[in-house]
Design an enzyme around this catalytic site. Structure first.
Site, PDB file in Angstrom:
ATOM      1  N   CYS B 163     -27.570 -27.134 -39.311  1.00 50.18           N
ATOM      2  CA  CYS B 163     -28.562 -27.947 -40.013  1.00 50.18           C
ATOM      3  C   CYS B 163     -28.182 -29.410 -40.166  1.00 50.18           C
ATOM      4  CB  CYS B 163     -28.850 -27.312 -41.370  1.00 50.18           C
ATOM      5  SG  CYS B 163     -29.359 -25.600 -41.166  1.00 50.18           S
ATOM      6  N   HIS B 296     -30.478 -33.402 -48.924  1.00 53.13           N
ATOM      7  CA  HIS B 296     -30.652 -32.259 -48.017  1.00 53.13           C
ATOM      8  C   HIS B 296     -31.614 -31.276 -48.692  1.00 53.13           C
ATOM      9  CE1 HIS B 296     -29.693 -29.759 -44.642  1.00 53.13           C
ATOM     10  NE2 HIS B 296     -29.205 -28.790 -45.390  1.00 53.13           N
ATOM     11  N   HIS B 331     -37.636 -26.786 -43.613  1.00 53.52           N
ATOM     12  CA  HIS B 331     -36.306 -27.128 -43.132  1.00 53.52           C
ATOM     13  C   HIS B 331     -36.344 -27.035 -41.618  1.00 53.52           C
ATOM     14  CE1 HIS B 331     -32.208 -27.761 -42.636  1.00 53.52           C
ATOM     15  NE2 HIS B 331     -31.680 -26.806 -43.387  1.00 53.52           N
TER      16      HIS B 331
END
Lengths: 360, 403, 89
Positions: B163, B296, B331
């Site tokens: 990620c 994030h 995401h």
């Protein structure tokens, strides 16, 4: 640019290379076009409790990293950089098959987690408690070269003194079937040791992992010095590749004749080896030629095996019989090694290694 | 002397828009891309919602100007659309582009096409249109595809760190400029949704079946998304030569690992803290100079607690405005750092903060509150963008507005 | 017939050892009442996810919420109790 030293190496390959007591003295033959790693006893390198969950590839990579760090006498490197062309193909295939055959039900989380490309770099960081820079390069036949470039930049930026940099790739039937269709693998059955005698297109499937500690300062156990790396992506013709080599050598203040050992990354594929052979003919005629893909098979990060081979040749001042192209004249001393690799004639790369002077 | 690095253009496609302008409109109108999966085929369609780009592969091909028969994976198509926009936005000529470096990030690569054609690709007897997808599953494939299309052969690379992938691609590009390997480089990443991603995250039990609520006490996991984003990075020298100016300077960056767990962040946020602290140190700025943090903020219990604690430890009880834009886009995993870096550029250009949707109640352990409304004339000069990932990685970028 | 808790516990222990690939551990060593995760056993949240899968495959119990999973998986006894209440034949 700074000086870069290879202060340790750990290699697990289709030959017995994990043990630094021998240097390619026992050679393994493969008859079925697929070369797989000769494995160490993992318990010598990895805690049994940690071993229980790790896939084969993760075990191989972590063991190589541990071997490498031990050799370099570095407990915790300042940074970890890994590279792979195809990643964890086995766990990816297992997870995918579960999805397809079980209709997306009752899937194994570990297969998914361990199929992420940076699972190796994360695992090693966790195992050796490295809280520094962590990156994973996955650019096919340039993955390892990019990782080396990244490591050299870190040392140059003085953001690290010891970088653990390595590669891993594993054989996979899923990839085999596709590569075979595309003519990347040989149709006929070939013994790996006869690879360079074949006159057909395609190569053999291989795998391996190689880790190095790249450092800004030499140690008594330094293997060799690494000058730099050059990547040449899909050159349009031979001239472009040859010019890139000339430019690379002159950037390093070297002439063709300065190269003592030429490690030729040909893969026994007569449709794709031409330009490497031409470089040998026109530019590297005076160097002693070494080949290695008959011992490893072909994979995206195979150039990392060549780096180990070159480093070992410089350190030991010996060229194992299994890699030497005959007839050969061995130079009295070997000071400079040029690696010229190609992956499927798409990704070409050059690496220059130098013997580390004993005074260091 | 290492060189300064500027961002001169960008492109983005996500569930909230096909280009930068559409993404911006959605951001200020608080329009999220969260909903039912219509394009991806999965048995979980009615139980797992996500932020999907509502275009079929055929539509994406039309938008990208390529034919479906050429075998572009969905990841490559999303990438191509965002890349074209980035090139246009930086007003690069064809020659400029062919002289650019190119670093792209992905984790999915062509896994969606592999899962669709898995058996056919394994069967040597079978022929058909699926053959266009031979050897496209690996992450490096889309990079080479796009490099070939735009003749970018100078320096190509692919990064995959789960990620935080795109963030690391941007940081690598900046270092390649600083170290004089290239003068100009396009960096970012792309990620298409797939069965593997949906099911993978589902087995980890970190998917919120409802709309995600980053930094909220009652958060219950993340929503997945897809998209691509690229930024054009140029050296100060080349900008001076071409008499152009940048949108922002990439003034600080740091990549660290918290070596705590295979998939989770250290609960005290050690990695996140160090990444932000080191990026600040590199820039020479202090905590008081930071005007906004694009967090994030995935919406998982673990990430938001760790990140929240790190923010509080570094900035104190009254941190600068911060928000997670993941309730908008989901995401987008490997692409997230690129998408969010683009949002940071928009924030600087429009001097506007984007809200953290769905936030109600601060986390008990931390007590800090993200921005919940669009805030204009925000006085933005310096902003941080955080990305964390599996494997313990934490990367922070620090952008400063060009005046 | 539904097994009793005392019958379930040894069966579950063996299944856990097998599932988590804990080589060399004797089912007797795994105490039904000690915390299953943490420093004593060395088992972590990834093992917990594997156990969620075990409950689904062996007992037809589907757990989709991680908070609920945490409540059930305190120790082997709490898992056994949950199985007894919820197992589908």
């Amino acid at each position: 640019m700074n000086d870069f030293y290879i202060n340790g190496a750990g290699v697990i390959s289709p030959q017995k290379t994990y043990d630094d007591q021998t240097f390619l003295s026992e050679i393994t033959e493969y008859a079925d076009n697929v070369l797989t790693c000769v494995l160490p006893n993992f318990k010598d390198y990895i805690h049994p409790f940690q071993l229980r969950r790790l896939s084969r590839m993760l075990r191989i990579g972590l063991a190589a990293a541990v071997i490498c760090l031990r050799q370099a006498q570095v407990q915790t490197p300042d940074a970890i950089i890994t590279s792979t062309g195809s990643g964890f193909q086995d766990d990816t295939a297992k997870f995918l098959s579960e999805i397809l055959t079980q209709d997306e039900q009752q899937l194994t989380p570990t297969f998914f987690m361990q199929s992420t490309y940076n699972a190796m770099a994360g695992l090693i960081a966790l195992s050796v408690r490295c809280r520094g820079y962590n990156n994973t390069h996955v650019g096919r036949g340039f993955a390892f070269e990019s990782a080396l470039d990244d490591a050299m930049m870190l040392l140059h930026e003085r953001n690290a003194q010891n970088v653990l940099v390595g590669s891993f790739d594993e054989v996979s039937p899923v990839q085999y079937n596709q590569y075979a269709r595309m003519g990347y693998f040989k149709k006929e059955s070939v013994c790996n040791l006869d690879l360079f005698d074949t006159q057909t297109s395609g190569t053999l499937q291989g795998e391996g992992t190689a880790f190095f500690v790249l450092s800004s300062a030499p140690e008594p156990h330094t293997l060799c010095r690494l000058r730099n790396v050059r990547m040449v992506y899909k050159p349009t013709d031979y001239r472009e590749l040859a010019n890139a080599l000339d430019d690379y050598l002159s950037q390093n203040q070297l002439e063709h004749a300065d190269i003592d050992v030429f490690i030729n990354g040909i893969s026994g594929d007569n449709a794709r080896d031409h330009w490497n052979m031409a470089i040998r003919q026109d530019r590297m005629k005076s160097a002693t030629e070494v080949r290695f893909k008959h011992l490893t098979g072909e994979y995206a990060t195979a150039s990392s095996f060549a780096l180990w081979l070159g480093a070992m040749i410089l350190k030991t001042q010996q060229i194992p019989d299994a890699v030497l192209v005959k007839p050969a004249v061995l130079p009295a001393t070997m000071n400079t090694v040029l690696i010229c690799n190609h992956f499927l004639s798409r990704n070409y790369s050059f690496m220059l290694l130098e013997r580390a002077t004993t005074s260091c | 002397m290492s060189r300064r690095v500027f961002i001169t253009g960008y492109g983005v496609i996500s569930a909230i828009g096909r280009n930068a302008a559409e993404n911006y409109q959605s951001l200020i109108q608080k329009k999220s891309g969260f909903g039912r999966l219509d394009v991806l085929t999965t048995v979980h369609r009615d139980t797992i919602f996500a932020c999907e780009v509502k275009q079929t592969d055929h539509n994406l091909c039309d938008m990208a100007g390529v034919s479906i028969s050429e075998g572009y994976t969905r990841t490559a198509l999303l990438a191509l659309i965002a890349l074209r926009e980035a090139i246009g936005s930086a007003s690069l000529t064809e020659n400029d582009v062919s002289d650019c470096g190119f670093i792209s990030a992905t984790t999915a690569g062509g896994i969606r096409e592999l899962e669709t054609h898995y058996d056919d690709l394994q069967n040597p007897q079978k022929t058909g249109d699926f053959l266009a997808y031979l050897d496209t599953a690996d992450p490096g494939e889309h990079t080479e595809r796009l490099a070939d299309l735009f003749q970018m052969r100078r320096y190509i690379g692919t990064v995959s760190t789960a990620c935080s992938s795109s963030t690391n691609a941007i940081m690598l590009g900046a270092r390649l400029i600083a170290n004089r390997v290239v003068d100009r480089i396009i960096c970012g990443g792309s990620e298409a949704l797939s069965k593997v991603t949906i099911n993978g995250f589902n087995t980890l039990m970190i998917l919120d079946k409802g709309h995600c609520r980053p930094f909220d006490e009652n958060r219950n996991g993340l929503n997945l998304g897809e998209g691509a984003a690229y930024l054009v990075l140029e050296s100060d020298e080349i900008l001076k030569q071409s008499r152009r100016s940048g949108i922002a300077e990439l003034r600080g960056y740091a990549n660290v690992n918290d070596a705590f767990h295979q998939t989770a962040s250290s609960p005290d946020g050690a990695g996140a803290y160090t990444a932000m602290e080191q990026a600040l140190a590199m820039s020479g700025l202090g905590v008081a100079d930071i005007d906004y943090i694009n967090a994030h903020g995935t919406g998982t219990g673990n990430n938001d607690l760790a990140e929240g604690l790190a923010i509080k430890t570094l900035f104190g009880h009254q941190p600068p405005p911060f928000s997670s834009t993941k309730p908008y886009t989901g995401h987008t995993t490997s692409a997230a750092g690129g998408v969010e870096a683009v949002f940071c550029m928009m924030a600087l250009q429009h001097d506007t903060l984007f809200p953290n949707l769905n936030f109600m109640e601060p986390m008990k352990e931390v007590g800090i509150k993200p921005v919940t409304e669009v805030r204009q004339q925000a006085g933005l000069k310096n902003i941080l963008s955080n990305s964390f990932g599996f494997g313990g990685g934490a990367t922070t970028l620090l952008f400063s507005k060009c005046l | 017939m539904t097994p009793t808790i005392e019958e379930l516990i040894p069966q579950l222990k063996a299944q856990i050892i097998d599932c988590l690939n804990i080589e060399g551990m004797d089912p007797q060593e795994l105490d039904a009442d000690m915390p299953l995760f943490g420093d004593v056993t060395g088992l972590d949240s990834i093992d917990a996810l594997e156990l969620v899968l075990l409950l689904d495959k062996q007992y037809g119990i589907k757990i989709t919420d991680s908070k609920k999973a945490r409540k059930i998986m305190v120790n082997i006894r709490t898992i056994a109790e949950y199985i007894q209440e919820n197992a589908k034949p």
